[in-house]
Design a protein around this motif. Sequence first.
Motif, mmCIF file in Angstrom:
data_model
loop_
_atom_site.group_PDB
_atom_site.id
_atom_site.type_symbol
_atom_site.label_atom_id
_atom_site.label_comp_id
_atom_site.label_asym_id
_atom_site.label_seq_id
_atom_site.Cartn_x
_atom_site.Cartn_y
_atom_site.Cartn_z
ATOM 1 N N GLY A 188 -46.321 67.148 -3.199
ATOM 2 C CA GLY A 188 -46.831 68.524 -2.637
ATOM 3 C C GLY A 188 -47.469 68.241 -1.062
ATOM 4 N N ILE A 189 -47.763 69.219 -0.509
ATOM 5 C CA ILE A 189 -48.256 69.370 0.739
ATOM 6 C C ILE A 189 -49.827 69.600 0.827
ATOM 7 N N ILE A 190 -50.608 68.618 1.699
ATOM 8 C CA ILE A 190 -51.636 69.119 1.990
ATOM 9 C C ILE A 190 -52.031 69.341 3.482
ATOM 10 N N GLU A 191 -52.588 70.455 3.911
ATOM 11 C CA GLU A 191 -52.649 70.693 5.371
ATOM 12 C C GLU A 191 -54.104 70.770 5.638
ATOM 13 N N LEU A 192 -54.420 70.512 6.671
ATOM 14 C CA LEU A 192 -55.832 70.380 7.269
ATOM 15 C C LEU A 192 -55.419 71.381 8.845
ATOM 16 N N GLU A 193 -55.902 72.537 8.700
ATOM 17 C CA GLU A 193 -55.419 73.313 9.634
ATOM 18 C C GLU A 193 -56.500 73.795 10.815
ATOM 19 N N ALA A 194 -56.230 73.766 12.029
ATOM 20 C CA ALA A 194 -57.107 74.090 12.877
ATOM 21 C C ALA A 194 -58.665 73.411 13.137
ATOM 22 N N MET A 195 -58.510 72.378 12.940
ATOM 23 C CA MET A 195 -59.720 71.340 12.894
ATOM 24 C C MET A 195 -60.155 71.382 14.500
ATOM 25 N N GLU A 196 -61.271 71.832 14.734
ATOM 26 C CA GLU A 196 -61.555 71.754 16.184
ATOM 27 C C GLU A 196 -62.631 70.713 16.634
ATOM 28 N N PHE A 197 -62.546 70.243 17.749
ATOM 29 C CA PHE A 197 -63.401 68.956 18.327
ATOM 30 C C PHE A 197 -63.554 69.226 19.967
ATOM 31 N N TYR A 198 -64.415 68.847 20.256
ATOM 32 C CA TYR A 198 -64.900 68.774 21.628
ATOM 33 C C TYR A 198 -64.701 67.417 22.064
ATOM 34 N N ALA A 199 -63.961 67.105 23.055
ATOM 35 C CA ALA A 199 -63.364 65.616 23.311
ATOM 36 C C ALA A 199 -63.390 65.567 24.679
ATOM 37 N N TYR A 200 -63.086 64.081 25.226
ATOM 38 C CA TYR A 200 -63.196 63.816 26.560
ATOM 39 C C TYR A 200 -61.670 63.227 26.825
ATOM 40 N N HIS A 201 -60.523 63.490 26.443
ATOM 41 C CA HIS A 201 -59.207 63.182 26.671
ATOM 42 C C HIS A 201 -58.443 63.740 27.893
ATOM 43 N N GLY A 202 -58.040 63.013 28.767
ATOM 44 C CA GLY A 202 -57.283 63.417 29.777
ATOM 45 C C GLY A 202 -57.147 62.291 30.966
ATOM 46 N N CYS A 203 -56.179 62.673 31.942
ATOM 47 C CA CYS A 203 -56.060 61.752 32.959
ATOM 48 C C CYS A 203 -56.881 61.899 34.181
ATOM 49 N N ARG B 255 -60.454 62.466 36.224
ATOM 50 C CA ARG B 255 -61.774 62.244 35.858
ATOM 51 C C ARG B 255 -62.734 63.353 35.304
ATOM 52 N N GLU B 256 -62.323 64.682 35.783
ATOM 53 C CA GLU B 256 -63.130 65.648 35.430
ATOM 54 C C GLU B 256 -63.081 65.887 34.017
ATOM 55 N N GLU B 257 -61.892 65.501 33.276
ATOM 56 C CA GLU B 257 -61.780 65.757 32.151
ATOM 57 C C GLU B 257 -62.427 64.802 31.124
ATOM 58 N N ASN B 258 -62.761 63.664 31.704
ATOM 59 C CA ASN B 258 -63.688 62.638 31.119
ATOM 60 C C ASN B 258 -65.031 62.912 31.227
ATOM 61 N N VAL B 259 -65.201 63.726 32.140
ATOM 62 C CA VAL B 259 -66.807 64.004 32.455
ATOM 63 C C VAL B 259 -67.173 65.286 31.694
ATOM 64 N N VAL B 260 -66.336 66.159 32.044
ATOM 65 C CA VAL B 260 -66.597 67.778 31.641
ATOM 66 C C VAL B 260 -66.253 67.835 29.974
ATOM 67 N N GLY B 261 -64.985 67.364 29.633
ATOM 68 C CA GLY B 261 -64.451 67.479 28.251
ATOM 69 C C GLY B 261 -63.839 68.535 27.937
ATOM 70 N N ASN B 262 -63.300 68.813 26.886
ATOM 71 C CA ASN B 262 -62.499 70.210 26.653
ATOM 72 C C ASN B 262 -62.254 70.474 25.153
ATOM 73 N N ARG B 263 -61.925 71.418 24.514
ATOM 74 C CA ARG B 263 -61.861 71.805 23.237
ATOM 75 C C ARG B 263 -60.183 71.272 22.699
ATOM 76 N N PHE B 264 -60.488 70.731 21.574
ATOM 77 C CA PHE B 264 -59.023 70.208 20.929
ATOM 78 C C PHE B 264 -58.908 70.877 19.620
ATOM 79 N N ILE B 265 -57.453 71.431 19.283
ATOM 80 C CA ILE B 265 -57.346 71.904 17.790
ATOM 81 C C ILE B 265 -56.307 70.771 17.282
ATOM 82 N N VAL B 266 -56.831 70.298 16.079
ATOM 83 C CA VAL B 266 -55.914 69.424 15.438
ATOM 84 C C VAL B 266 -55.259 69.919 14.039
#
Length: 122
Positions: free
Chosen positions: A8-23, A25-36
Amino acid sequence: MDIQFPNGIIELEAMEFYAYHGCFREENVVGNRFIVNITLKTDMTKPMESDNINDALNYVKVYELVRTEMQKTSNLLEHVTARILKTLYQNFPQIQWARVKVSKMNPPMGGQMERVSVTLEK
């Protein structure tokens, strides 16, 4: 129940997180919205028969593991996506196949873009 659907297939769809990923500096300070999005293939015969959560792949725990990995800063989406995939396999030996997609919303690309995504499968 006498139905057998071993896989069977289990799907967890459109989990939303605010995180600080990126190359940048501003991305590590301000952050961004991510969908997993997570797709997991597993044998569901036992939980289908027993109706017992202890026999099933616990998708509440899947969510918690994803949330934990999203809180750890990475420069690259490839890195955070791989970490999520690895931790899922480490915690759920019953996974037969998995797909993990991580999307950064409104990435700083110098122009308008909805998202950029990385998808890994194993």
